[in-house]
Design an enzyme around this catalytic site. Structure first.
Site, PDB file in Angstrom:
ATOM      1  N   CYS A 140     -13.858   9.313  28.410  1.00  0.00           N
ATOM      2  CA  CYS A 140     -15.182   9.231  29.026  1.00  0.00           C
ATOM      3  C   CYS A 140     -15.934  10.550  28.916  1.00  0.00           C
ATOM      4  O   CYS A 140     -15.714  11.469  29.715  1.00  0.00           O
ATOM      5  CB  CYS A 140     -15.047   8.817  30.488  1.00  0.00           C
ATOM      6  SG  CYS A 140     -16.629   8.766  31.349  1.00  0.00           S
ATOM      7  N   CYS A 143     -18.014  11.431  31.955  1.00  0.00           N
ATOM      8  CA  CYS A 143     -17.253  11.979  33.092  1.00  0.00           C
ATOM      9  C   CYS A 143     -16.788  13.407  32.805  1.00  0.00           C
ATOM     10  O   CYS A 143     -16.822  14.261  33.692  1.00  0.00           O
ATOM     11  CB  CYS A 143     -16.013  11.136  33.371  1.00  0.00           C
ATOM     12  SG  CYS A 143     -16.251   9.370  33.276  1.00  0.00           S
ATOM     13  N   ASP A 144     -16.304  13.676  31.594  1.00  0.00           N
ATOM     14  CA  ASP A 144     -15.589  14.923  31.336  1.00  0.00           C
ATOM     15  C   ASP A 144     -16.309  15.895  30.402  1.00  0.00           C
ATOM     16  O   ASP A 144     -15.864  17.034  30.234  1.00  0.00           O
ATOM     17  CB  ASP A 144     -14.212  14.610  30.704  1.00  0.00           C
ATOM     18  CG  ASP A 144     -13.365  13.727  31.619  1.00  0.00           C
ATOM     19  OD1 ASP A 144     -13.554  13.824  32.845  1.00  0.00           O
ATOM     20  OD2 ASP A 144     -12.542  12.961  31.102  1.00  0.00           O
TER      21      ASP A 144
END
Ligand code: NAP
Length: 316
Positions: A140, A143-144
């Site tokens: 992701c 997200c990261d």
């Protein structure tokens, strides 16, 4: 002889999953006055919650954040009386006409809509598990990605998701490699064109990842093999984003429902959202191996809800 079944909660109709398909089904069922119980699943809000921008959902000419879209669908379902539980289905069984769903708790219902979506497909190489989650292997970018500011990362895959991940990462990273096993992308043209116009992204064609290397704490490189020449190489990088497709989340249902060889649920020929078990309906990416679009998932969620409503009405 009737079997006694223990269950923590009974509901006329339940929805498993809270992605686009599940939430749309919940909106329709709730609006029909059926107060569905929705098991939000392992990833509440589904895949779109990890998508930065959704540009092709009708009604949003300027695009909408994936998380925000799912929040809106959930609010819309709650407005009409859908109830949400933070649990995920681990096992489905039948007791006469009752459908029993076991997660951390157990639930019973008369009609059930399965919209459990799909999960990332692992690439299955050494180092993948060891460095997954905060150590350099991610699924992701939304997200990261920010953890890799000014870094060098690799994205694996050649579909829409891989290209979207690479484009998103190019905002933070100084270099993004796209490792793809063929010489052409599977991604749609609009995304492929954007990729080609982004100098920070360098495609590495005809290559597969054979291993993910690290220092025990974090990823330091990936080992690659060129599929045509056989040449092996090591690419230094601090992050690897895997985007090689999805596998349907249907393990919990395989004893009760028909699945194909890859685990996708199979509907009836004359009504693909209905199953051979009366009162169980299916929708979204756990069924759809072809289109896998948010709007398609929403459409089949609506169909499954209407079919469930009609089936319940026919039981009275
Ligand atoms: P996908 O379209 O199935 O692409 C998977 C990619 O991974 C392919 O390029 C495939 O290579 C590669 N791959 C598969 N197995 C591999 C392996 N073992 N080793 C190396 N590479 C492997 O999956 P996706 O990108 O996750 O997209 C899923 C669906 O969501 C698609 O239908 C897509 O159109 C949709 N989607 C749409 C949008 C949008 O419209 N904006 C955004 C995101 C996703 P090959 O090409 O050689 O098969």
């Amino acid at each position: 002889m009737s079997l006694l079944v223990s269950m923590d909660e009974w509901s006329e109709v339940m929805v498993l999953g809270s992605g686009c398909a599940g939430l749309t089904a919940a909106i329709y069922l709730a609006r029909a006055g059926l107060a569905p119980l929705v098991l939000a699943g392992a990833q509440p809000g589904g895949q779109l919650t990890t998508t930065a921008e959704v540009e092709n959902f009708p009604g949003f000419p300027d695009g909408i954040g994936g998380y925000e879209l799912m929040e809106r669908l959930r609010r819309q379902a709650e407005r009409f009386g859908a109830r949400f539980v933070g649990d995920a289905a681990e096992e489905l069984s039948l007791s006469g006409e009752k459908k029993i769903v076991r997660g951390a708790r157990s639930f019973g219902c008369r009609a059930l809509i399965i919209a459990t979506g799909s999960s990332h497909r692992p690439i299955g190489v050494p180092g993948e598990r060891e460095y997954f989650g905060g150590k350099g292997v991610s699924v992701c970018a939304t997200c990261d990605g920010a953890f890799y500011r000014n870094g060098t990362v690799a994205v694996v895959g050649g579909g829409d998701v891989a290209v979207e991940e690479a484009l998103f990462l190019s905002r933070f990273c100084q270099r993004v490699y796209l490792v793809h096993r063929r010489g052409t992308l599977r991604a749609t043209k609009i995304l492929a064109d954007r990729l080609a116009a982004t100098p920070k992204i360098l495609p590495l064609w005809h290559r597969i990842v054979e291993g993910i290397e690290g220092n025990g704490q974090r990823v330091t490189a990936i080992a690659l093999r060129h599929l045509e020449s056989g040449e092996r190489s090591v690419l230094p990088c601090s992050g690897v984003f895997l985007a090689i497709g999805r596998i349907p989340n249907t393990d919990f249902a395989e004893k009760v429902l028909a699945c194909d060889a890859d685990g996708y649920l199979i509907g009836l020929e004359n009504n693909p959202v209905a199953t051979a078990v009366p009162g169980i309906f299916i929708a979204g990416d756990c069924v759809d191996r072809t289109y896998r679009q948010a709007i398609v998932a929403a459409g089949t969620g609506a169909q499954a809800a209407i079919a469930a409503e009609r089936w319940l009405a026919s039981q009275v």
